[in-house]
Design an enzyme around this catalytic site. Sequence first.
Site, PDB file in Angstrom:
ATOM      1  CG  HIS A  21      -2.106   0.965   1.152  1.00  0.00           C
ATOM      2  ND1 HIS A  21      -1.910   2.260   1.617  1.00  0.00           N
ATOM      3  CD2 HIS A  21      -3.196   0.858   0.628  1.00  0.00           C
ATOM      4  CE1 HIS A  21      -3.078   2.979   1.409  1.00  0.00           C
ATOM      5  NE2 HIS A  21      -3.878   2.074   0.829  1.00  0.00           N
TER       6      HIS A  21
ATOM      7  CG  ASP B 270      -8.149  -3.161  -2.709  1.00  0.00           C
ATOM      8  OD1 ASP B 270      -9.725  -3.030  -2.605  1.00  0.00           O
ATOM      9  OD2 ASP B 270      -7.491  -2.483  -2.914  1.00  0.00           O
TER      10      ASP B 270
END
Length: 452
Positions: A329, A388
């Site tokens: 991320h 996700d």
Amino acid sequence: MSNKEIFKRISKFTNLAENNNKIDPVLYDKFGVKRGLRNKNGTGVLAGLTEIGNVSGYAMEDGEKIPAHGQLFYRGIDVKDIVDGFQEDERFGFEEICYLLLFGSLPTKSELEEFNEVLGENRDLPDGFTEDMILKAPSSDIMNKLARSVLATYSYDEEPDDTTINNMLRQCIQLIARFPILVAYAFQAKSHYYDDKSLYIHNTTTNLSTAENFLHMLRMDNNFTKSEAELLDLCLVLHAEHGGGNNSAFTTRVVSSSGTDTYSAIAAAIGSLKGPKHGGANNKVRQMMEDIKAHINNWEDKAEIESYLTKILRKEANDGSGLIYGMGHAIYTLSDPRAVMLKKKAHALAIEKDMMKEFRLYEIIEELAPEVFAKVKGSTKDICANVDFYSGFVYSMLQIPPELYTPIFAIARIGGWCAHRIEEFYGANRIIRPAYRSITDYRNYTKIKERA
């Protein structure tokens, strides 16, 4: 003229267009341009101020990023504390989150009840909207249909351009209430006209939560379990907001800063979220996991899994991108708090759905991916599973089709977008206009008869 014919006519111009739109990456460093509005150390360029959301994934010491466990705050409150609070009370939380994001404070019991009533009363679409705007013009892509529906809503609004705070709040509340209905109806139209399935258009209900109402409208028999609704509600809560710097929230703020109407700003945000680098990432995880399951014989063999992850990173497997989707991320380093909370709830539903074997595969990949990444890339960068990674698995357990993964993200994020629109409009109140430096050489005009 068909697409094929158009392609044939313009094919000779393709190389010309491609060559004349390339910029040497070296020039970005030469002129101090921060591509993607990112600093060299990976942090985001400070572009504004906000009181709505904050993301914490590392500490800074002497200009260096120090890894830390991630935290997510809505209006200054740790989302984990909010989730623990409404789950302890056995309540749904998404509506409370929307109230907090819009109005800046947690609602009292009576305020939340009134807000829920207002949302329930505003779920119905305008007369004729479903038939004229959705069923008569179905789309193969739900996000495309959602954006079109939001823009079409402008025509059904008696005061679409009124940007007073009262009117904008009215528009925002109606959009929050209607997004699940727009998505559900768009999906049913797509399933019928593109997939040749039966058409089911269920009426909305006023006494159900957003998560319950969506499952009610999505399923042919309207049935769902409490644990299914609770897990979907958690997904909505965790996707509702992620600071002003994420692409769709920033899009909302950029477009809103011009003074345009609510529907134009939100439609632009939907277009941003549709992109595979933003809201479409969970579908990439799902596709990758299907590929992994198809090529690994023993889902519990860590050596076999590690070997295949190595192939993925070396661009020898999956889609050849060299990416392990769902890992890493821009901000989070040691952990993504959304993934941590979602994983915990997903584990409980996996037991209920008898899907622990697949859940365990996700866990092993989450465990091995950072090690494989370090070996293959020779990098010391800290990477963790992001939201996700588990959200696609959650949706599959909820029997939600893949084409709805990103639209559900939009259903969740509309509250955050609306909050950012209002804050940009009344807090910053200045059109956003960054600079671009031209690097082309100046040339003289050549008359057409003299051009080669």
